[in-house]
Every structure is written in C-alpha cells, then in structure tokens.
Design an enzyme around this catalytic site. Structure first.
Site, PDB file in Angstrom:
ATOM      1  N   GLU A  42      49.971  38.132  39.531  1.00  0.00           N
ATOM      2  CA  GLU A  42      49.483  38.114  40.906  1.00  0.00           C
ATOM      3  C   GLU A  42      50.641  38.369  41.868  1.00  0.00           C
ATOM      4  O   GLU A  42      51.721  37.774  41.740  1.00  0.00           O
ATOM      5  CB  GLU A  42      48.838  36.753  41.212  1.00  0.00           C
ATOM      6  N   LYS A 132      41.836  40.319  47.211  1.00  0.00           N
ATOM      7  CA  LYS A 132      41.347  38.952  46.994  1.00  0.00           C
ATOM      8  C   LYS A 132      40.353  38.576  48.083  1.00  0.00           C
ATOM      9  O   LYS A 132      40.646  38.655  49.277  1.00  0.00           O
ATOM     10  CB  LYS A 132      42.526  37.979  46.982  1.00  0.00           C
ATOM     11  N   CYS A 166      43.341  35.036  40.487  1.00  0.00           N
ATOM     12  CA  CYS A 166      43.526  33.584  40.540  1.00  0.00           C
ATOM     13  C   CYS A 166      42.193  32.850  40.730  1.00  0.00           C
ATOM     14  O   CYS A 166      41.291  32.975  39.921  1.00  0.00           O
ATOM     15  CB  CYS A 166      44.538  33.241  41.635  1.00  0.00           C
TER      16      CYS A 166
END
Length: 314
Positions: A42, A132, A166
């Site tokens: 990430e 994200k 995540c």
C-alpha cells in the site's frame, strides 16, 4: 501453475524518483526468478504516511503541513512519465505488476492526493487505477475519497485479478463487486498486520474461494529520511520497527501457503494453481449459485466522480 511474488521492501520515503527506480529493480529481480505477477505494498510510492497515526491534527499543524507538502510533491502524476522505469521493467519482463501509490490528481485543483493501487500489464501499460474508497481514520487528513471506476477484475496471463486496499477488505459490498466479476486472485496491499488481519485474509479466501495475496508495509525507523521533521520525538531512537509487514499468501481453502513475513524485508514467491478458484466453488459460490439474485441485487457506480464532478456541475 503460475508464480507470484509479493514484495515486502521499504521505499525511499518521500522520494518518488528513487523509490520508482528501486521498484523497477525489484521487478527485474523477481521476474528473473520466474514471477509473472508482482505485488507491491500500500502507498509504496513514495511511502505510507505513517506519521498520521502519531501527529495531532491541530496541535501538530506545522509538522503535518511540512510533511504533506513533501508528500504532495513526491506523489505520482499518472499523466506524466513518473512511472516510466516501472512500465519499462514490466514490459521488458512481460509481467503484471500491482503497486500501491500516492496519486496526485492531475485534474481539477491538482492538489488532492489519493491512496491508489495501479495495475501494469506485460506491455508496460497501466490498465487499472483503483482509488481507496474510504481512507481510514486519520488517513482522511492526507487522502481524498476515491470512487468506483477502479473496481474492476482484470483478465491477465496469471488469472483474473482484482485489488482492494487495506480496510476496504472490511467492506462487504466492495468485496462482492469483485467476486461477481469472476475474481480468482484477490490482491490486498495493506498497512494492517497481525492475527486479526490474517484471519480476515483467510475468511476472504474461504468466502470467495479465491487466492489472496496480502502485501504488507515493512517500515523501520532507519527507512525515514534523516531530515524527517521531529524524527526523535515521533520515533524514538530505540524504536526499530514502525510497521512489521506481515505479507502472506492464502489458498482458496483458507490455508496459508506462504508467510506471514513479519519484521523482515524481502519477498514471498510461490506457485499457485489458479484453477482451484473455480473448482473450489462447487460447494460455495457466493456470486453464483449462492447469490440468490431473486432476493439480492448489487449496483456499482463506476463513473469517475472525483474527476468529473466539476465538469458535470459547472
């Protein structure tokens, strides 16, 4: 069987040029060992902003601002040639690369940063960019909210791959949007680690009957630049590890076949049988015979809202 590689190395924090060069070198290295799918952590370029978990939004305003400016300047502009070394490495080795980046929006104000994961194909082309959807907790001080345009499953030489970043892995509808596209390999670049995260990865593998590649951030104090503001205050000299990594590979049955790699730099390389992602669905296929479309429906807005909002509403 296909060989996959998870890279658990630290970037040159807040230095995109050196980090991109390092990424290209790592691609060449693991590709030489036969890897055809290569995954980076990430926000690998130019590093996950770990300081947000230690700085106060208001009380540490000056430090926050100094670090944000450096992060903004070193974030990737996808309309530029920033990633050229990585694109060339992917093309030279004919491999698929998935990499987390800090992306600087090249439209509108050009000053918003997104936590994004890009996919590069064997021709050296970026074929997907997922931002994200919801930055977690203090991440919202750094990153804007993404949209659904990158929620895609891509048919690659290794198999059908899709990525969530995540804690997007805790969003059932986001996961399902990938499952419903025939996902075979679930890729999760992440800052999280530990037993709870491992359990989540195993659950997703069993739920979707797919392979799971979780790529963690391994970051030590020594990886931070020497001119990092308030370095000794934020990260005492006796604190070696900032984040342990914890990368792992899970089979469609939920079995861990490699990792977790904790408090260690390096990579995981493994051969996976992608066909198991189909045969394992005989008993449970959550997007197929278990889906009950007569009862449940899912609608996904894949328009690029963050880039078109001002055009559509001006």
């Amino acid at each position: 069987m296909h060989k996959v590689a998870i890279i658990q190395e630290a970037p040159y924090v807040l230095d995109k040029i050196r980090t991109i060069k390092k990424a290209a070198e790592l691609i060449n290295s693991v590709a030489a060992q036969g890897a055809k799918l290569i995954v980076f952590p990430e926000a690998f370029i130019p590093g996950y902003p770990a300081w947000i978990w230690r700085l106060r939004p208001g009380g540490d305003w000056t430090t926050n601002e100094e670090l944000h400016v450096r992060l903004l300047k070193n974030s990737v502009d996808l309309s530029s040639d920033d990633l050229k070394p990585m694109l060339e490495a992917a093309k030279d080795n004919d491999v698929t690369v998935v990499c987390g980046i800090n992306e600087r929006d090249n439209l509108n104000s050009q000053a918003t940063i997104f936590n994004a994961v890009i996919t590069i194909n064997g021709q050296g082309k970026i074929i997907n960019n997922h931002r994200k959807l919801m930055p977690t907790n203090p991440e919202r001080m750094v990153w804007g909210m993404g949209d659904g345009h990158g929620l895609n499953v891509l048919d690659t030489p290794v198999g059908k791959i899709g990525s969530l970043i995540c804690w997007e892995s805790y969003m059932p509808l986001a996961r399902y949007s990938l499952y419903a596209q025939g996902l075979e390999i679930y890729i999760a670049p992440t800052y999280d680690s530990g037993e709870a995260w491992v359990g989540t990865m195993q659950h997703i593998a069993r739920e979707a009957k797919c392979w799971v590649l979780s790529c963690g951030v391994a970051l030590e104090r020594k990886d931070l630049p020497k001119d990092f503001p308030k370095l000794d205050e934020l990260y005492p000299i006796d604190e070696e590890w900032i984040n342990p990594g914890g990368s792992l590979i899970v089979s469609p049955s939920g079995e861990i076949i490699s990792g977790p790699l904790s408090k260690e730099k390096g990579y995981l390389i493994a051969d996976i049988d992608v066909e198991l992602a189909a045969s394992s669905k005989r008993a449970l296929d959550v997007a197929g015979h278990y889906a009950r479309p007569d009862i449940f429906t899912l609608q996904v807005d894949k328009s690029r809202q963050s880039s078109t909002y001002f055009k559509n509403n001006s």
